[in-house]
Design an enzyme around this catalytic site. Structure first.
Site, mmCIF file in Angstrom:
data_model
loop_
_atom_site.group_PDB
_atom_site.id
_atom_site.type_symbol
_atom_site.label_atom_id
_atom_site.label_comp_id
_atom_site.label_asym_id
_atom_site.label_seq_id
_atom_site.Cartn_x
_atom_site.Cartn_y
_atom_site.Cartn_z
ATOM 1 N N GLY A 10 -0.654 -11.351 -7.678
ATOM 2 C CA GLY A 10 -0.644 -11.026 -6.242
ATOM 3 C C GLY A 10 -1.651 -9.932 -5.899
ATOM 4 O O GLY A 10 -2.377 -9.427 -6.760
ATOM 5 N N SER A 38 2.663 -20.204 -12.474
ATOM 6 C CA SER A 38 1.442 -19.500 -12.899
ATOM 7 C C SER A 38 1.370 -19.282 -14.405
ATOM 8 O O SER A 38 0.359 -18.781 -14.911
ATOM 9 C CB SER A 38 1.359 -18.130 -12.214
ATOM 10 O OG SER A 38 1.410 -18.270 -10.818
ATOM 11 N N ARG A 97 14.968 1.516 -3.544
ATOM 12 C CA ARG A 97 14.522 2.803 -2.993
ATOM 13 C C ARG A 97 15.659 3.681 -2.493
ATOM 14 O O ARG A 97 15.670 4.888 -2.703
ATOM 15 C CB ARG A 97 13.522 2.576 -1.849
ATOM 16 C CG ARG A 97 12.180 2.069 -2.319
ATOM 17 C CD ARG A 97 11.267 1.815 -1.129
ATOM 18 N NE ARG A 97 10.055 1.116 -1.535
ATOM 19 C CZ ARG A 97 9.364 0.320 -0.733
ATOM 20 N NH1 ARG A 97 9.786 0.132 0.511
ATOM 21 N NH2 ARG A 97 8.278 -0.273 -1.169
ATOM 22 N N CYS A 126 4.524 2.077 1.280
ATOM 23 C CA CYS A 126 3.135 2.583 1.353
ATOM 24 C C CYS A 126 2.955 3.615 2.471
ATOM 25 O O CYS A 126 2.312 4.646 2.278
ATOM 26 C CB CYS A 126 2.163 1.420 1.547
ATOM 27 S SG CYS A 126 2.711 0.203 2.763
ATOM 28 N N GLN A 153 -1.156 -0.328 10.644
ATOM 29 C CA GLN A 153 -1.118 -0.837 9.272
ATOM 30 C C GLN A 153 -1.950 -2.097 9.083
ATOM 31 O O GLN A 153 -1.915 -3.020 9.891
ATOM 32 C CB GLN A 153 0.347 -1.059 8.837
ATOM 33 C CG GLN A 153 1.099 0.258 8.708
ATOM 34 C CD GLN A 153 2.570 0.085 8.351
ATOM 35 O OE1 GLN A 153 3.431 0.619 9.043
ATOM 36 N NE2 GLN A 153 2.884 -0.637 7.287
ATOM 37 N N GLY A 157 -1.074 -5.158 3.748
ATOM 38 C CA GLY A 157 0.299 -4.726 3.490
ATOM 39 C C GLY A 157 1.279 -5.881 3.509
ATOM 40 O O GLY A 157 2.356 -5.801 2.912
ATOM 41 N N HIS A 235 -4.065 1.877 5.635
ATOM 42 C CA HIS A 235 -3.106 2.173 6.705
ATOM 43 C C HIS A 235 -3.463 3.525 7.324
ATOM 44 O O HIS A 235 -3.813 4.473 6.611
ATOM 45 C CB HIS A 235 -1.682 2.272 6.145
ATOM 46 C CG HIS A 235 -1.076 0.957 5.741
ATOM 47 N ND1 HIS A 235 -1.672 -0.266 5.945
ATOM 48 C CD2 HIS A 235 0.119 0.708 5.131
ATOM 49 C CE1 HIS A 235 -0.866 -1.229 5.491
ATOM 50 N NE2 HIS A 235 0.210 -0.667 4.982
ATOM 51 N N ASN A 308 -3.665 1.307 1.279
ATOM 52 C CA ASN A 308 -2.258 0.941 1.066
ATOM 53 C C ASN A 308 -2.021 0.170 -0.226
ATOM 54 O O ASN A 308 -0.916 0.167 -0.761
ATOM 55 C CB ASN A 308 -1.731 0.127 2.248
ATOM 56 C CG ASN A 308 -2.611 -1.070 2.577
ATOM 57 O OD1 ASN A 308 -3.759 -0.898 2.981
ATOM 58 N ND2 ASN A 308 -2.091 -2.269 2.410
#
Length: 333
Positions: A10, A38, A97, A126, A153, A157, A235, A308
């Site tokens: 990614g 993948s 988080r 970010c 932003q 992102g 950002h 970011n």
């Protein structure tokens, strides 16, 4: 030092490989992990090709560190599996988080709180990362009471789908697989993540809650408006910061000039101020447009810009990994 990267193909995964190479991270074996389709695809790192491996194979290899950048549901399911075999996970998603049992880490601020027992470490949002890096040293001197933040932003992102949407629209086409509910080229969307019952988006609430957690201060009041703009990386944030103590602008500049991770870009007479274009490929958080808010006391306006995909994601995760290797991983590894 075996290192797994989950989500290696990614946008952030690709950036992680770049940052690891640039910073000469001391790994001996790389385990790129991506979706089942993948597996076997080749990923290049330092001139060598590495085949993408399955999640199960990566866990079986028991890497010292795994950096996750594959979305919240993947992290929720597989980060505990890595932790169970002794791997320390650094997770870029929002999954952990606000978990009270997990540390939310920006190395310049709070890496010192990590212990060998922390097996899942959360990388902040970010937009939150660049905000806290910019204000942390000022907070120590003047004590931040309230922050009003508006973000501008980049589409990176959101991910590759959003980049494709912007490029197709810019070429005059209708986006074939749009990431957003509206066109993004020549437009601005005051809508990042999903809307909550109180009218704020999840992104806005992430900034509110994560800032308090990282800075270890629940008394800081934060209100945010998060906006997506047709920019391809970087950002930007307009911050209005109210302090408990009075400040002099010259002192604020001096503090910012020596703040770890900050680059002061503040000479309006020469048209010098932070711009997303200038943040590309940089690990620093750029700060400028410093001026007093003349409508109320002890309040500073500032403009904060960062790449970011780098400090906002990849670089912050690699800096956490560097801290682990330097200070926490036993020498036998």
């Amino acid at each position: 030092m075996k290192l797994a990267i989950v989500g290696a193909t990614g946008l952030v995964g690709t950036e992680l490989l770049k940052v690891l190479a640039e910073r000469q991270f001391p790994l001996t074996e790389l385990l790129p992990v991506a979706s089942a389709k993948s597996v076997g695809q080749l990923v290049e790192f330092l001139g060598k090709q590495y085949p993408v491996v399955s999640m199960d194979d990566a866990i079986a290899a028991q890497p010292e560190i795994a950096i996750f950048s594959a979305g919240g549901s993947v992290s929720k399911e597989h980060a505990p599996r890595f932790a169970a075999v002794g791997t320390t996970v650094i997770d870029n998603s929002s999954a952990w988080r606000m978990d009270p049992t997990k540390k939310l880490v920006v190395p310049e601020l709070n890496a010192y709180t990590l212990t060998p027992e922390d097996k899942i470490i959360a990388n902040p949002n970010c937009s939150t990362i660049q905000l806290v890096v910019a204000i942390n040293e000022l907070h120590k001197v003047y004590q931040v009471q309230r922050i009003v933040v508006s973000t501008y932003q980049s589409v990176t992102g959101t991910g590759k789908k959003a980049v494709d949407q912007l490029l197709e629209e810019r070429a005059g086409q209708t986006a074939s697989n749009p990431a957003y509910p509206h066109p993004i080229d020549l437009n601005v969307l005051p809508h990042i993540d999903v809307f909550e019952a109180n009218g704020y988006t999840k992104e806005e609430l992430k900034m509110v809650n994560e800032t308090k957690k990282i800075m270890g201060d629940d008394s800081i009041r934060v209100t945010a408006t998060c906006v997506r703009i047709p920019v391809m990386g970087g950002h930007s944030e307009s911050l209005n910061v109210e302090f408990a103590r009075e400040f002099e602008l010259a002192d604020v500049r001096a503090i910012l000039a020596r703040t770890p991770g900050v680059e002061l870009v503040d000479d309006p007479s020469q048209n010098q101020y932070p711009m997303p274009k200038d943040s590309h490929g940089k690990d620093a958080v750029l700060v400028g447009r410093l001026r007093r808010d003349e409508t109320q006391p002890r309040t500073l306006n500032m403009w904060v810009v960062a790449d970011n995909l780098r400090k906002g994601a990849a670089t912050n995760a690699v800096q956490i990994a560097e801290y682990l290797v330097r200070d926490l991983v036993p020498a036998s590894h």
